[in-house]
Design a protein around this motif. Structure first.
Motif, mmCIF file in Angstrom:
data_model
loop_
_atom_site.group_PDB
_atom_site.id
_atom_site.type_symbol
_atom_site.label_atom_id
_atom_site.label_comp_id
_atom_site.label_asym_id
_atom_site.label_seq_id
_atom_site.Cartn_x
_atom_site.Cartn_y
_atom_site.Cartn_z
ATOM 1 N N VAL A 215 0.863 -1.182 0.000
ATOM 2 C CA VAL A 215 0.000 0.000 0.000
ATOM 3 C C VAL A 215 0.898 1.230 0.000
ATOM 4 O O VAL A 215 2.079 1.164 0.380
ATOM 5 C CB VAL A 215 -0.956 0.058 1.220
ATOM 6 N N LYS A 216 0.351 2.358 -0.420
ATOM 7 C CA LYS A 216 1.062 3.629 -0.355
ATOM 8 C C LYS A 216 0.602 4.393 0.880
ATOM 9 O O LYS A 216 -0.594 4.476 1.144
ATOM 10 C CB LYS A 216 0.773 4.468 -1.600
ATOM 11 N N ALA A 217 1.542 4.942 1.620
ATOM 12 C CA ALA A 217 1.210 5.788 2.760
ATOM 13 C C ALA A 217 1.213 7.234 2.297
ATOM 14 O O ALA A 217 2.275 7.797 2.004
ATOM 15 C CB ALA A 217 2.207 5.581 3.899
ATOM 16 N N LEU A 218 0.033 7.846 2.225
ATOM 17 C CA LEU A 218 -0.077 9.219 1.728
ATOM 18 C C LEU A 218 0.175 10.249 2.821
ATOM 19 O O LEU A 218 0.785 11.289 2.572
ATOM 20 C CB LEU A 218 -1.462 9.462 1.135
ATOM 21 N N ALA A 219 -0.316 9.959 4.037
ATOM 22 C CA ALA A 219 -0.208 10.964 5.106
ATOM 23 C C ALA A 219 -0.482 10.339 6.461
ATOM 24 O O ALA A 219 -1.193 9.328 6.573
ATOM 25 C CB ALA A 219 -1.190 12.111 4.872
ATOM 26 N N VAL A 220 0.066 10.966 7.485
ATOM 27 C CA VAL A 220 -0.308 10.707 8.874
ATOM 28 C C VAL A 220 -1.331 11.765 9.247
ATOM 29 O O VAL A 220 -1.166 12.952 8.919
ATOM 30 C CB VAL A 220 0.923 10.790 9.797
ATOM 31 N N THR A 221 -2.403 11.368 9.925
ATOM 32 C CA THR A 221 -3.495 12.303 10.186
ATOM 33 C C THR A 221 -3.337 13.099 11.480
ATOM 34 O O THR A 221 -4.181 13.930 11.796
ATOM 35 C CB THR A 221 -4.841 11.563 10.236
ATOM 36 N N GLY A 222 -2.280 12.829 12.242
ATOM 37 C CA GLY A 222 -2.069 13.530 13.504
ATOM 38 C C GLY A 222 -1.290 14.816 13.339
ATOM 39 O O GLY A 222 -0.973 15.252 12.227
ATOM 40 N N PRO A 223 -0.920 15.435 14.463
ATOM 41 C CA PRO A 223 -0.221 16.725 14.407
ATOM 42 C C PRO A 223 1.246 16.636 14.013
ATOM 43 O O PRO A 223 1.859 17.635 13.657
ATOM 44 C CB PRO A 223 -0.369 17.260 15.834
ATOM 45 N N LYS A 224 1.833 15.447 14.093
ATOM 46 C CA LYS A 224 3.244 15.308 13.735
ATOM 47 C C LYS A 224 3.502 13.930 13.140
ATOM 48 O O LYS A 224 2.677 13.018 13.250
ATOM 49 C CB LYS A 224 4.138 15.533 14.954
ATOM 50 N N ARG A 225 4.663 13.794 12.509
ATOM 51 C CA ARG A 225 5.019 12.520 11.895
ATOM 52 C C ARG A 225 5.222 11.439 12.957
ATOM 53 O O ARG A 225 5.543 11.741 14.111
ATOM 54 C CB ARG A 225 6.285 12.673 11.050
ATOM 55 N N LEU A 226 5.066 10.203 12.528
ATOM 56 C CA LEU A 226 5.297 9.073 13.425
ATOM 57 C C LEU A 226 6.769 8.675 13.394
ATOM 58 O O LEU A 226 7.390 8.647 12.320
ATOM 59 C CB LEU A 226 4.441 7.885 12.999
#
Length: 321
Positions: A215-226
């Motif tokens: 799968v492609k990871a487009l974005a993290v939905t939280g306030p900062k990167r994981l």
């Protein structure tokens, strides 16, 4: 003289009574149920069990015992807590499902039927795309979503995964055509099979599938990167003014006295600082996000107003208010 003596004695007795400190409200049980309205073994269940254990180590009185009462996407366990007396012997673990089940008409009660105690954690999700998708970033996805065909989005009707894409559409003007599936496993299968363009996936799943190109990871939905996916930018980094997290907290039955609420606030704040809890939250890509009762009530009020608005605009709001 006798009458004067009696009056004086009465006045002294009343003064003494008013001078005594009020007796703090105390729970009448030795063990309090912390109802987790989902099945045992889920990430949410593990987090609340760790918090309950930490609260017990911190001297919880009554001790907390996690009780799983699953069914109807959390409504069954929530209804059990709704019927309980406000004596401190029943607490309810909650997420936004307490609100979405009302919006979707699956429950006839909302967060207002409970006394907010504390928000504890927030967990972002990963916005994933099928590996054959023509887009690899959020701006590219939005270009497709604003096109004539839109973008198909795998979600479960009325739950957080549904509201993620309602919020995305609201914030961006894109068209996300819902493909409703029963649960997280079915959503992931549809994404892997290329039956939907996008879906939300949790951190652990993304860690397993993204490096292999499944799968492609487009974005993290939280306030900062994981920390576990440092190369995946947030929505805000890509121009979308949206944070979306699964927010966990605790409420009590509506009639619980303030003293009992305050006791639980102190207890859970200590539990949230426990090293074992901190380690588990890190493992699950979850952040501590403490809110006391008043700001937690404000959180519910603001979130409900926003989600009700977009549900009404989408023709999905099932209540009469």
């Amino acid at each position: 003289m006798r009458r004067a003596t009696i009056l004086a004695a009465t006045a002294i007795a009343l003064a003494v009574a008013h001078a005594r400190p009020a007796v703090a409200a105390e729970a009448t049980c030795l063990t309090a149920r912390l109802i987790v309205p989902w099945g045992a073994g889920s990430g949410t269940d593990l987090i609340f069990r760790a918090l309950a254990d930490a609260a017990n180590r911190a001297g919880a009185k009554p001790r907390l015992e996690v009780v799983n009462i699953s069914g109807d996407e959390g409504v069954r366990g929530s209804r059990e807590a709704l019927r309980a007396p406000g004596d401190g012997c029943t607490l309810l673990a909650v997420t936004q499902s307490l609100m979405t089940s009302y919006i979707s008409g699956d429950a006839d009660f909302n967060w207002t039927a409970f006394a907010p105690v504390v928000r504890l954690t927030r967990t972002p999700v990963v916005l994933g795309a099928r590996r054959s998708a023509t887009f690899s970033t959020v701006p590219e996805m939005l270009e497709a979503a604003r096109g004539s065909d839109g973008v198909t989005a795998g979600s479960t009707q009325g739950l957080a995964s549904h509201f993620l894409f309602l919020l995305m559409a609201d914030r961006t003007g894109g068209t996300f055509k819902p493909v409703f599936l029963d649960g997280a496993r079915e959503r992931l299968s549809a994404l892997l099979d290329g039956k939907v363009d996008v879906a939300e996936i949790n951190q652990a799943t993304a860690q397993r599938l993204v490096p292999d190109g499944l799968v492609k990871a487009l974005a993290v939905t939280g306030p900062k990167r994981l920390a576990t996916l440092p190369d995946v930018p947030t929505l805000k980094e890509q121009g979308v003014n949206l944070e979306f997290t699964i927010d966990r907290g605790v409420v009590l039955p509506k009639k619980a006295p303030k003293e009992l609420i305050d006791q639980q606030v102190v207890l859970f704040e200590r539990a949230l600082q426990d090293p074992q809890v901190a380690a588990l939250l890190l493992e699950h890509g979850t952040a501590a996000a403490f809110l006391a009762p008043k700001p937690y009530a404000g959180y519910w009020q603001d979130t409900f107003a926003d989600w009700r608005r977009i549900a009404k605009e989408a023709g999905f709001y099932k209540q009469l208010d």
